[in-house]
Design an enzyme around this catalytic site. Structure first.
Site: not given
Ligand code: AMP
Ligand code: MG
Length: 491
Positions: A94, A96-97, A117, A129-130, A187, A256-257
């Site tokens: 989901g 997350g940030r 983002k 930490d989002g 996605r 998810d990507n």
């Molecule tokens: P990504 O590597 O950007 O494709 O992220 C993979 C998953 O990790 C997704 O669900 C993101 O929302 C979550 N995520 C990545 N970085 C953070 C963060 N700093 N805080 C919370 N969730 C994160």
């Molecule tokens: Mg992603």
């Protein structure tokens, strides 16, 4: 200012059709407030094409919108739920940030997601930490805009603001928010989430929404869900072939990507290959080479198989029939990919017509490049310019023989030499975002607050097929290539 005023002045024309889906697909979520937002990047051509107002976006209110401190009236920010296979392991994810501010309707009537983002924690943040740090957000900006200029479907980058916060990674880093524009953020993982945790009606609602949003031409046909699968497979086969043709390595092709729209998304540890080698991996965490350059088409097929599995209940009431239908569609991926790739490779070599032996001609060049560690982009650029003496392959017996064969091949088509060269110029970028140039731009921006290096790089990358420009600075390789380039996920 009333929040609503921003809507009119900035040009944002926001709706949120996604929130019409069943509740489990999203969570209402405002972005976190940030202490002192400062605009550091603004994408003027994109602003123009979206019908937004650049001046207003630079004002205090505009920057507050780009930082998530103000929400335009009518917008209903949400975080989207999705799942995904990360390096092969299924998990709940989901936004997350990130927060989806809304869907902007452009003057041409197109609907695009506006997402912040790095905008703080959401119910899907797990331990994170989002937040996002400045370097990786600028990196996504550079690479996504380069991809767009290369003619590769991608999410776009509208703006980057620094937040005034410092965030904790390995060290304290400046916090930042990227405004991302996408055809949608649906996605493969969104469907996996629905398949795992929702009813068939909810899954159908997501599929219907997706058809309405991206594939209107098939939504009223018989078995539209099978056609949805077919279209997504086609789009991904086309997309991944385009990546291969320019030497782009995504780095994290987790499900998810992988978008349903066929746009490249999530520029984490991605990078462009220098020396041609199918085993090239940049990501520090990809120890087994799952997402290596040469493995991207296979992983594409793997990810699409997960998509097909998620759709099974919609494809047929009989499970076995559904499985057969899905398998048939997925089995087409390899040929679809290959056809796109060969077509693209012919164009890279200035070939218009088709001969069976073309594939062998292409493969032979690649294997010579691999043997001598020739730079992928520069080799094709030099074949295009005809200045082959500039390439390390020049004078090598295998290459000279190959070159002769290629020249003979070019005579077996009606098109003139000039047309052939023009085709090559359109198909071989003169400039790509080389890793050392990207790092240099990020270093100046993040550590010195100097964005001029990045601006110059973006300018060079904005016309990648213009072979007449003086671009030596961007085509030369790093002086020391002793330590392999590494990219990181921890952004
Ligand atoms: P990504 O590597 O950007 O494709 O992220 C993979 C998953 O990790 C997704 O669900 C993101 O929302 C979550 N995520 C990545 N970085 C953070 C963060 N700093 N805080 C919370 N969730 C994160
Ligand atoms: Mg992603």
């Amino acid at each position: 200012m009333k929040e609503g005023k921003a809507l009119i002045e900035t040009g944002f024309n926001l709706e949120n059709s996604y929130s019409g889906l069943p509740e489990k697909f999203f969570a209402m979520q405002r972005p976190s407030h940030v202490p002192s937002p400062k605009l550091v990047m603004l994408n003027y051509p994109l602003i123009k094409s979206l019908g937004l107002n650049a001046e207003e976006l630079q004002s205090t209110d505009g920057v507050d919108i780009l930082a998530g401190n103000k929400i335009p009236e009518g917008a209903m920010p949400i975080a989207q739920a999705y799942a995904g296979h990360q390096f092969g392991h299924f998990t709940m994810l989901g936004d997350g940030r990130a927060v989806l501010i809304g869907e902007h309707i452009t003057p041409l009537g197109e609907r695009v997601d506006i997402q912040l983002k790095g905008s703080g924690r959401t119910p899907y943040s797990r331990g994170g930490d989002g937040k996002a740090s400045l370097g990786p957000m600028l990196r996504e900006y550079i690479i996504s805009e380069a991809m767009n200029a290369l003619g590769i479907p991608t999410t776009r980058s509208l703006a980057v603001v620094t937040t005034g916060e410092s965030i904790m990674r390995e060290t304290q880093l400046p916090g930042a928010i990227l405004t991302r524009v996408a055809a949608s953020h649906i996605r493969v993982g969104t469907f996996q989430y629905a398949s795992k945790w929702s009813t068939i009606e909810e899954l159908r609602a997501l599929a219907d929404y997706t058809l309405q949003r991206h594939f209107q031409e098939v939504k009223d046909k018989e078995n539209p869900y099978l056609l949805l699968l077919q279209q997504v497979i086609r789009n991904q086969a086309e997309l991944i072939a385009k990546w291969q043709l320019v030497g782009f390595i995504h780095g994290v092709m987790n499900t998810d990507n992988i978008t349903i729209s066929g746009e490249t998304i999530d520029y984490g540890p991605c990078a462009f290959m220098d020396a041609y080698d199918p085993s090239t991996v940049f990501s520090s965490i990809d120890i087994h080479g799952r997402y290596a350059y040469g493995n991207q088409p296979n992983i594409g097929a793997w990810d699409l198989t997960r998509f097909a599995e998620a759709l099974l209940p919609l494809l047929h009431t009989d499970e076995n029939e559904a499985l057969k239908l899905a398998q048939k569609e997925v089995s087409h991926f390899a040929d679809l990919y290959k056809n796109n790739w060969i077509r693209g490779m012919r164009a890279k070599l200035g070939i218009f017509n088709e001969e069976v032996a073309d594939e062998a001609l292409i493969e032979e060049l690649l294997s010579i490049m691999q043997k001598y560690g020739a730079d992928y982009t520069n080799t094709f650029r030099i074949l295009t310019s005809g200045k082959i003496e500039d390439n390390i392959l020049f004078g090598k017996e295998e290459f000279d023989k190959w070159y002769k064969r290629w020249q003979e091949r070019l005579t077996r088509q009606e098109e003139s030499e000039i047309s052939s060269r023009e085709l090559m110029e359109r198909s071989n970028p003169a400039v790509i975002p080389r890793n050392h140039r990207v790092e240099e731009a990020l270093e100046a921006a993040v550590n010195q607050g100097d964005y001029r290096v990045m601006e110059r790089l973006l300018d060079a990358l904005s016309k990648p097929y213009d072979h007449s420009r003086e671009l030596d600075y961007y085509t030369t390789l790093p002086e020391t290539s002793t330590c392999p380039y590494r990219t990181y996920c921890g952004t």
